[in-house]
Design an enzyme around this catalytic site. Structure first.
Site, PDB file in Angstrom:
ATOM      1  N   GLU A   1      63.917  46.917  44.272  1.00  0.00           N
ATOM      2  CA  GLU A   1      64.396  48.226  44.758  1.00  0.00           C
ATOM      3  C   GLU A   1      64.266  48.255  46.283  1.00  0.00           C
ATOM      4  O   GLU A   1      63.571  47.410  46.850  1.00  0.00           O
ATOM      5  CB  GLU A   1      63.524  49.342  44.155  1.00  0.00           C
ATOM      6  CG  GLU A   1      63.569  49.386  42.638  1.00  0.00           C
ATOM      7  CD  GLU A   1      62.674  50.480  42.057  1.00  0.00           C
ATOM      8  OE1 GLU A   1      61.998  51.197  42.831  1.00  0.00           O
ATOM      9  OE2 GLU A   1      62.659  50.598  40.821  1.00  0.00           O
TER      10      GLU A   1
ATOM     11  N   GLY B   1      72.625  13.569  61.785  1.00  0.00           N
ATOM     12  CA  GLY B   1      73.062  13.780  63.160  1.00  0.00           C
ATOM     13  C   GLY B   1      73.965  14.993  63.220  1.00  0.00           C
ATOM     14  O   GLY B   1      74.027  15.776  62.260  1.00  0.00           O
TER      15      GLY B   1
ATOM     16  N   GLU C   1      62.586  35.484  42.388  1.00  0.00           N
ATOM     17  CA  GLU C   1      61.613  35.219  41.304  1.00  0.00           C
ATOM     18  C   GLU C   1      60.215  34.956  41.870  1.00  0.00           C
ATOM     19  O   GLU C   1      59.468  34.125  41.350  1.00  0.00           O
ATOM     20  CB  GLU C   1      62.066  34.041  40.434  1.00  0.00           C
ATOM     21  CG  GLU C   1      63.373  34.272  39.707  1.00  0.00           C
ATOM     22  CD  GLU C   1      63.361  35.500  38.825  1.00  0.00           C
ATOM     23  OE1 GLU C   1      64.095  36.449  39.166  1.00  0.00           O
ATOM     24  OE2 GLU C   1      62.625  35.526  37.848  1.00  0.00           O
ATOM     25  N   GLY C   2      59.892  35.684  42.947  1.00  0.00           N
ATOM     26  CA  GLY C   2      58.568  35.525  43.571  1.00  0.00           C
ATOM     27  C   GLY C   2      58.659  34.601  44.766  1.00  0.00           C
ATOM     28  O   GLY C   2      59.023  33.432  44.626  1.00  0.00           O
ATOM     29  N   THR C   3      58.328  35.138  45.951  1.00  0.00           N
ATOM     30  CA  THR C   3      58.429  34.317  47.169  1.00  0.00           C
ATOM     31  C   THR C   3      57.353  33.228  47.167  1.00  0.00           C
ATOM     32  O   THR C   3      56.437  33.239  46.359  1.00  0.00           O
ATOM     33  CB  THR C   3      58.215  35.192  48.423  1.00  0.00           C
ATOM     34  OG1 THR C   3      56.880  35.717  48.369  1.00  0.00           O
ATOM     35  CG2 THR C   3      59.220  36.326  48.509  1.00  0.00           C
TER      36      THR C   3
END
Ligand SMILES: Cc1cc2nc3c(=O)[nH]c(=O)nc-3n(C[C@H](O)[C@H](O)[C@H](O)COP(=O)(O)OP(=O)(O)OC[C@H]3O[C@@H](n4cnc5c(N)ncnc54)[C@H](O)[C@@H]3O)c2cc1C
Length: 414
Positions: free
Chosen positions: A143, A367, A391-393
């Site tokens: 949210e 390069g 899904e969760g840092t």
């Protein structure tokens, strides 16, 4: 005992996914990246038929093996559903992670139904994904004021007779537009049935496509995975039947929220596998590129004699392999019915970091051409980062790992 040997029908399904990646995803990868909101409808149709074809192919393999020849092998395949899901996810994300996310299937919404729904709800909500026209499932937790802290959900679900009335705003919902409005899919929405109960009051609800009161108000413009739609959805007095609440409506302080959070135990290994697919794409590209340039990668020699390029390349391989083994373990534990939240977070944290580092290194090793749009490597670098966020840092998964290893509660370590 861990066994890495694949059943023939799984191996043949993976071979087919590899063909899909090579021949259906890669050719439209750049085009979809550059035209973010143009839907690749032909791809959707083909993928829907391809999954039906996969069923047929598996059937053929079974037939070849002889009727009733290997019932234990079939049972083993069904038992290792999560492990095979991560294997196929890697294969398809090698093709294109954005297109993988936009492939018609029950997606994260389906994972939520599987994790939190009753047997009857699983059958009722998921059976449509085996028939008819292409359709999508999505999951809406995030949210404007709640992301990492899932317990801070403010969307409400109020009981009104034999219905729930949902009010609130959800943002960054993957496949949200397709699930909510453009197919016969559904969105699983997290909402609180009792704010005073805190996290115990949070429950997942299935909201069917085109339910009055659910409206997609925006589709995001993104850095990567641009083939996938990411929607903001408003719920304004949106009524859903009482039995669309997944699992038990009872508000239990003892573990009620844990059951809901179990969704992540199933979805984190999938995101880790997505990361591995993108990382492997970059690694394979660099390997071929170096070969063309006659730059050898010499294995088995003393580390003191390695060139910087060799050392970098081997480090990329090691990181990918480590992430892959963690991911397989997390999925395999889930299949065995073992609690895997520690392992799922380990896999997700490792793979999210590994893919960002591998793809950045790939751009670097090529390069200046690596930074140009001539090749897909720069796109894979952009596609990589999301695996370290949703899904969760990275940070949140590291906290979960710390908690589980040290035995702290979420109040003690946050
Ligand atoms: C492309 C895309 C698709 C998405 N798809 C979905 C979806 O399908 N469904 C859904 O519900 N959500 C989805 N999300 C949302 C995603 O899950 C959230 O962005 C993510 O959980 C992080 O929440 P946030 O963005 O509110 O960041 P915040 O929670 O505001 O965090 C910002 C930063 O602070 C760090 N941080 C936060 N708390 C702590 C802490 N306690 N300690 C240390 N660091 C901390 C975070 O790691 C992060 O780096 C998607 C996001 C994107 C970008």
């Amino acid at each position: 005992m861990i066994d890495f040997e694949l059943e023939p029908q799984v191996a043949s399904r993976l071979k087919m996914y590899r063909m899909v990646s090579e021949h259906m995803m890669r050719p439209i990868s750049r085009e979809c990246d550059e035209n973010e909101h143009v839907k690749p409808t032909q791809f959707y149709e083909s993928m829907w038929s391809a999954s039906a074809m996969a069923e047929v192919q598996v059937g053929n393999e079974k037939a070849k093996a002889g009727s009733g020849a290997k019932p234990e092998a079939e049972a083993a395949t069904a038992k290792l559903r999560n492990l095979y899901t991560v294997l196929s996810t890697e294969e398809l994300c090698w093709g294109d992670a954005g297109l993988f996310l936009s492939t018609p299937n029950s997606g994260l919404g389906g994972a939520a139904v599987m994790a939190a729904g009753t047997a009857e709800q699983k059958e009722r909500f998921l059976k449509r994904f085996r028939e008819g026209k292409p359709k999508w499932g999505a999951m809406a937790i995030t949210e404007p004021g709640c992301g990492s802290d899932s317990a801070a959900v403010t969307t409400t679900a109020t009981r009104d007779g034999d219905h729930w009335v949902i009010n609130g705003t959800k943002i960054f919902c993957t496949a949200g537009e397709m699930a909510a409005e453009k197919s016969e899919g559904f969105v699983v929405v997290w909402a609180t049935v009792d704010k005073s109960a805190g996290r115990a009051g949070i429950k997942p609800f299935v909201v069917e496509h085109n339910t009055p009161g659910m409206e997609v108000v925006r589709v995001e413009n993104k850095l990567g995975i641009r083939a996938s739609d990411t929607a903001a959805i408003v719920f304004d007095n949106c009524r859903v039947p009482f039995d669309h609440l997944l699992g038990s409506p009872e508000v239990r302080q003892d573990g009620g929220f844990k059951d809901v959070m179990a969704t992540f135990d199933a979805t984190r290994p999938i995101v880790a596998a997505m990361a591995i697919g993108v990382g492997r794409a970059a690694l394979d590209f660099v390997r071929d590129f170096l070969k063309e340039q006659n730059v050898p990668i010499r294995y088995g020699i003393s580390p003191r004699r390695l060139t910087t390029v060799e050392r970098d390349f081997m480090e990329m391989e090691v990181q990918l392999q480590a992430a892959r083994l963690l991911t397989w373990r997390a999925a395999w534990m889930l299949d065995l019915g073992k609690r895997n939240s520690l392992e799922a977070s380990m896999a997700k944290a490792k793979a999210g970091l590994a893919v960002t580092q591998i793809t950045q290194k790939a751009v670097e090793l090529l390069g200046p051409i690596g930074y140009s749009r001539k090749y897909l490597v720069e796109k894979w670098m952009r596609d990589a980062k999301i695996n370290d966020i949703f899904e969760g840092t990275q940070q949140i998964n590291m906290i979960i790992i710390g908690r589980r290893i040290l035995g702290y509660s979420s109040k003690e370590l946050n």
